[in-house]
Design a protein around this motif. Structure first.
Motif, PDB file in Angstrom:
ATOM      1  N   GLY A 288      23.616  11.515  -1.320  1.00  0.00           N
ATOM      2  CA  GLY A 288      24.412  10.709  -2.231  1.00  0.00           C
ATOM      3  C   GLY A 288      25.768  10.362  -1.658  1.00  0.00           C
ATOM      4  O   GLY A 288      26.248   9.226  -1.821  1.00  0.00           O
ATOM      5  N   VAL A 289      26.395  11.317  -0.974  1.00  0.00           N
ATOM      6  CA  VAL A 289      27.690  11.035  -0.337  1.00  0.00           C
ATOM      7  C   VAL A 289      27.496  10.000   0.765  1.00  0.00           C
ATOM      8  O   VAL A 289      28.294   9.058   0.906  1.00  0.00           O
ATOM      9  CB  VAL A 289      28.315  12.328   0.216  1.00  0.00           C
ATOM     10  N   LEU A 290      26.437  10.154   1.557  1.00  0.00           N
ATOM     11  CA  LEU A 290      26.171   9.194   2.625  1.00  0.00           C
ATOM     12  C   LEU A 290      25.883   7.801   2.050  1.00  0.00           C
ATOM     13  O   LEU A 290      26.341   6.787   2.602  1.00  0.00           O
ATOM     14  CB  LEU A 290      24.992   9.675   3.472  1.00  0.00           C
ATOM     15  N   ALA A 291      25.173   7.730   0.944  1.00  0.00           N
ATOM     16  CA  ALA A 291      24.923   6.440   0.289  1.00  0.00           C
ATOM     17  C   ALA A 291      26.232   5.802  -0.152  1.00  0.00           C
ATOM     18  O   ALA A 291      26.440   4.590   0.003  1.00  0.00           O
ATOM     19  CB  ALA A 291      23.998   6.627  -0.911  1.00  0.00           C
ATOM     20  N   ALA A 292      27.140   6.617  -0.706  1.00  0.00           N
ATOM     21  CA  ALA A 292      28.442   6.108  -1.144  1.00  0.00           C
ATOM     22  C   ALA A 292      29.271   5.634   0.040  1.00  0.00           C
ATOM     23  O   ALA A 292      29.966   4.606  -0.039  1.00  0.00           O
ATOM     24  CB  ALA A 292      29.184   7.196  -1.915  1.00  0.00           C
ATOM     25  N   VAL A 293      29.204   6.356   1.154  1.00  0.00           N
ATOM     26  CA  VAL A 293      29.901   5.930   2.371  1.00  0.00           C
ATOM     27  C   VAL A 293      29.366   4.587   2.843  1.00  0.00           C
ATOM     28  O   VAL A 293      30.129   3.666   3.171  1.00  0.00           O
ATOM     29  CB  VAL A 293      29.754   7.001   3.481  1.00  0.00           C
ATOM     30  N   ALA A 294      28.051   4.440   2.879  1.00  0.00           N
ATOM     31  CA  ALA A 294      27.436   3.191   3.346  1.00  0.00           C
ATOM     32  C   ALA A 294      27.848   2.016   2.471  1.00  0.00           C
ATOM     33  O   ALA A 294      28.181   0.928   2.976  1.00  0.00           O
ATOM     34  CB  ALA A 294      25.911   3.338   3.368  1.00  0.00           C
ATOM     35  N   LEU A 295      27.832   2.214   1.141  1.00  0.00           N
ATOM     36  CA  LEU A 295      28.223   1.137   0.241  1.00  0.00           C
ATOM     37  C   LEU A 295      29.690   0.779   0.422  1.00  0.00           C
ATOM     38  O   LEU A 295      30.054  -0.407   0.465  1.00  0.00           O
ATOM     39  CB  LEU A 295      27.960   1.538  -1.210  1.00  0.00           C
ATOM     40  N   SER A 296      30.538   1.782   0.559  1.00  0.00           N
ATOM     41  CA  SER A 296      31.978   1.533   0.712  1.00  0.00           C
ATOM     42  C   SER A 296      32.277   0.790   2.010  1.00  0.00           C
ATOM     43  O   SER A 296      33.126  -0.114   2.040  1.00  0.00           O
ATOM     44  CB  SER A 296      32.739   2.860   0.661  1.00  0.00           C
ATOM     45  N   LEU A 297      31.587   1.156   3.082  1.00  0.00           N
ATOM     46  CA  LEU A 297      31.766   0.443   4.348  1.00  0.00           C
ATOM     47  C   LEU A 297      31.270  -0.995   4.225  1.00  0.00           C
ATOM     48  O   LEU A 297      31.918  -1.935   4.716  1.00  0.00           O
ATOM     49  CB  LEU A 297      31.017   1.167   5.468  1.00  0.00           C
ATOM     50  N   TYR A 306      23.042   0.548   7.527  1.00  0.00           N
ATOM     51  CA  TYR A 306      23.946   1.610   7.985  1.00  0.00           C
ATOM     52  C   TYR A 306      23.363   2.259   9.230  1.00  0.00           C
ATOM     53  O   TYR A 306      22.197   2.663   9.253  1.00  0.00           O
ATOM     54  CB  TYR A 306      24.122   2.664   6.897  1.00  0.00           C
ATOM     55  N   ARG A 307      24.173   2.364  10.257  1.00  0.00           N
ATOM     56  CA  ARG A 307      23.814   3.122  11.460  1.00  0.00           C
ATOM     57  C   ARG A 307      24.994   4.009  11.826  1.00  0.00           C
ATOM     58  O   ARG A 307      26.123   3.533  11.931  1.00  0.00           O
ATOM     59  CB  ARG A 307      23.466   2.199  12.623  1.00  0.00           C
ATOM     60  N   GLY A 308      24.704   5.278  12.012  1.00  0.00           N
ATOM     61  CA  GLY A 308      25.782   6.203  12.344  1.00  0.00           C
ATOM     62  C   GLY A 308      25.249   7.465  12.979  1.00  0.00           C
ATOM     63  O   GLY A 308      24.032   7.708  13.037  1.00  0.00           O
ATOM     64  N   GLU A 334      19.733   5.783  10.370  1.00  0.00           N
ATOM     65  CA  GLU A 334      19.912   4.422   9.879  1.00  0.00           C
ATOM     66  C   GLU A 334      19.085   4.214   8.613  1.00  0.00           C
ATOM     67  O   GLU A 334      18.056   4.856   8.414  1.00  0.00           O
ATOM     68  CB  GLU A 334      19.538   3.390  10.934  1.00  0.00           C
ATOM     69  N   PHE A 335      19.593   3.325   7.756  1.00  0.00           N
ATOM     70  CA  PHE A 335      18.887   3.006   6.512  1.00  0.00           C
ATOM     71  C   PHE A 335      19.475   1.718   5.955  1.00  0.00           C
ATOM     72  O   PHE A 335      20.576   1.289   6.325  1.00  0.00           O
ATOM     73  CB  PHE A 335      19.014   4.147   5.499  1.00  0.00           C
ATOM     74  N   ASP A 336      18.756   1.122   5.027  1.00  0.00           N
ATOM     75  CA  ASP A 336      19.138  -0.160   4.436  1.00  0.00           C
ATOM     76  C   ASP A 336      20.041   0.076   3.225  1.00  0.00           C
ATOM     77  O   ASP A 336      19.663   0.767   2.283  1.00  0.00           O
ATOM     78  CB  ASP A 336      17.881  -0.913   4.012  1.00  0.00           C
ATOM     79  N   ALA A 337      21.243  -0.483   3.266  1.00  0.00           N
ATOM     80  CA  ALA A 337      22.175  -0.430   2.139  1.00  0.00           C
ATOM     81  C   ALA A 337      22.661  -1.837   1.801  1.00  0.00           C
ATOM     82  O   ALA A 337      23.795  -2.025   1.371  1.00  0.00           O
ATOM     83  CB  ALA A 337      23.359   0.488   2.468  1.00  0.00           C
ATOM     84  N   SER A 338      21.792  -2.808   1.999  1.00  0.00           N
ATOM     85  CA  SER A 338      22.187  -4.204   1.832  1.00  0.00           C
ATOM     86  C   SER A 338      22.384  -4.548   0.358  1.00  0.00           C
ATOM     87  O   SER A 338      21.912  -3.837  -0.542  1.00  0.00           O
ATOM     88  CB  SER A 338      21.115  -5.116   2.448  1.00  0.00           C
ATOM     89  N   PRO A 339      23.116  -5.633   0.080  1.00  0.00           N
ATOM     90  CA  PRO A 339      23.370  -6.032  -1.311  1.00  0.00           C
ATOM     91  C   PRO A 339      22.076  -6.204  -2.095  1.00  0.00           C
ATOM     92  O   PRO A 339      21.061  -6.674  -1.573  1.00  0.00           O
ATOM     93  CB  PRO A 339      24.111  -7.360  -1.152  1.00  0.00           C
TER      94      PRO A 339
END
Length: 486
Positions: A288-297, A306-308, A334-339
């Motif tokens: 969940g934290v990683l998802a929030a980071v991806a969205l914020s970026l 997201y790739r990190g 990596e994972f998809d965090a697209s709009p």
């Protein structure tokens, strides 16, 4: 237990005493002759960077430290015995590293030939003077090329004491810090009761872990099929290192002074709800934290995919859970965090990406780097700002049930950087963030915006169970300032 800059620690003044380790052998010249042990890939790269930077008169300096509290007047003899037991118990703390025929040797000193000397340092009348002393002491005493690779001491007062230990990264990692706290204080409390520590005299050795790792991966080449996960990531990413996707205002091949800051993201109640929101979509809190980071970026201008890099502990296998050492493999994810993707969809992508990561965790990061990006491997730092995410749930660490009494804290420091790194810690008090990044005007604005966006995102997840709305930056973008002078 959380991680924050030493400069933020509210240390009460007091009298400082240090315990310095030495060999009692007839000739205390360190290990001699042909070495039977070899350093891990992490250690070898770390030592090589220190050698090369020293030779170029451009030293790379960093340390990891832990502090914790003892209530009541300190029994100095009992603490000295507990500290000595720690050093004797963990073989990696007894190692002096030497370059032999191109390889890095780490033959340890014998446990029974080590002793501690108490060294009075002085009285410090203010918190500011004490913090300044410790920061300078850690900087000067932690030297990758010289043993011992740690320093130990305490700040004594009439009714309490603060114990501190600082280490070079070559002998430990972030997860070693709660192990150190638990072992020292458990042994100290037993000795104060007139009992012996229940811990075995030695712990499973990181040197054995390193030996097994080298046996399996030293001989591989770039064509080895076990590098397939890395090659697949590189093909999609376009290069070995995943770039930090926001502007930090850095110039190529240049290192900068750092900003080291920490702040809470969620309090205890909010973090509890956040955890439940993650579990409700079949995810773990770190996801969940990683998802929030991806969205914020992404909302700040980053990509939809997201790739990190993500450090992953290797302690969970083969009985290393109570060992001090550098049990960290850095892996790409990596994972998809697209709009348009909701919280559950992003979490599903993270779950799948993390599962794939774990299937390939055996390949050491440093070995993949050396084989697949040899030009970058020859440099003394990562080539540009890299996207990096680290999460530790301190509640799961050994001794966590005593953290309210012991009040442990970890601290990291680096002299310079060319990017940004963020660490996230979950403890009984909530969710916390510590970031080190380059001290440029652009980076201060970018990281300030990102941190505020992240705080709002994790709170949204806690309040509504998902991504409620796009995150707006706290202030409109301004033209970049002139390059910072260093």
């Amino acid at each position: 237990m959380r991680q924050f800059p030493l400069e933020m620690h509210t240390l009460a003044p007091g009298r400082v005493v240090e315990w310095r380790v030495r060999s009692t052998a007839a000739q205390a010249t360190g290990p001699g002759g042909a070495a039977g042990r070899r350093a891990s890939f992490n250690q070898d790269k770390h030592f090589t960077v220190a050698e090369e930077s020293r030779g170029a008169d451009d030293p790379v300096a960093s340390w990891l430290a832990v502090t914790f509290e003892v209530q009541g007047p300190l029994d100095e003899q009992a603490l000295a015995q507990a500290l000595l037991a720690l050093v004797r118990r963990h073989e990696v703390l007894r190692c002096e590293f030497r370059r032999l025929a191109g390889e890095l040797a780490c033959e340890p000193l014998a446990a029974d030939e080590l002793a501690l000397d108490a060294v009075p340092v002085g009285d410090f009348r203010t918190t500011e003077l004490l913090r300044a002393f410790l920061a300078e002491r850690f900087r000067r005493s932690i030297d990758t090329l010289s043993w011992p690779l740690f320093t130990m001491g305490a700040v004594l007062r009439e009714d309490s004491a603060t114990v501190y230990l600082a280490f070079d990264h070559i002998v430990c990692d972030g997860m070693s810090m709660p192990i150190v706290v638990n072992e020292v204080l458990t042994a100290y409390e037993a000795l104060c009761r007139g009992e012996h520590s229940a811990l075995p005299a030695t712990a499973p050795s990181y040197l054995d872990f390193a030996e097994e790792q080298r046996r399996r991966y030293l001989s591989i080449d770039a064509g080895d099929e076990r590098l397939g996960y890395w090659k697949s990531f590189i093909a999609r990413n376009g290069e070995f290192f995943p770039r930090f996707p926001l502007d930090l205002g850095v110039e190529p091949d240049r290192m900068y002074p750092i900003v080291n800051e920490a702040s809470p993201l969620l309090d205890a109640g909010e973090a509890e709800v956040f955890d439940k929101s993650c579990l409700a979509v079949d995810g773990k809190p770190f996801m969940g934290v990683l998802a929030a980071v991806a969205l914020s970026l992404r909302e700040a201008g980053g990509p939809g995919v997201y790739r990190g890099f993500m450090p992953v502990s290797e302690r969970g296998r083969d009985g290393w859970s109570d060992s001090v050492g550098w049990f960290v493999n850095t892996m790409p994810i990596e994972f998809d965090a697209s709009p348009g993707r909701d919280f559950a969809q992003v979490m599903a992508g993270i779950r799948a990406g993390f599962g794939e990561l774990l299937r390939h965790i055996d390949v050491p990061f440093v070995r993949a780097w050396e084989l697949l990006a040899p030009q970058e491997f020859a440099a003394r730092s990562w080539p540009y700002p890299v996207n990096f995410f680290s999460y530790i749930d301190m509640r799961k660490c050994r001794g966590a049930e005593r953290h309210e009494d012991w009040r442990p804290a970890s601290h990291v420091w680096s002299a310079r950087a060319n990017g940004a790194c963020s660490w996230y810690q979950r403890d009984a008090d909530g969710l916390h963030m510590n970031s080190i990044y380059v001290d440029t005007p652009a980076a201060r604005r970018t990281m300030g915006d990102f941190q505020e966006a992240l705080r709002e995102t994790v709170r949204d997840i806690a309040r509504s169970g998902g991504f409620r709305r796009p995150i707006a930056l706290t202030a409109p973008r301004r033209p970049l300032d002139a390059p910072v002078r260093v």
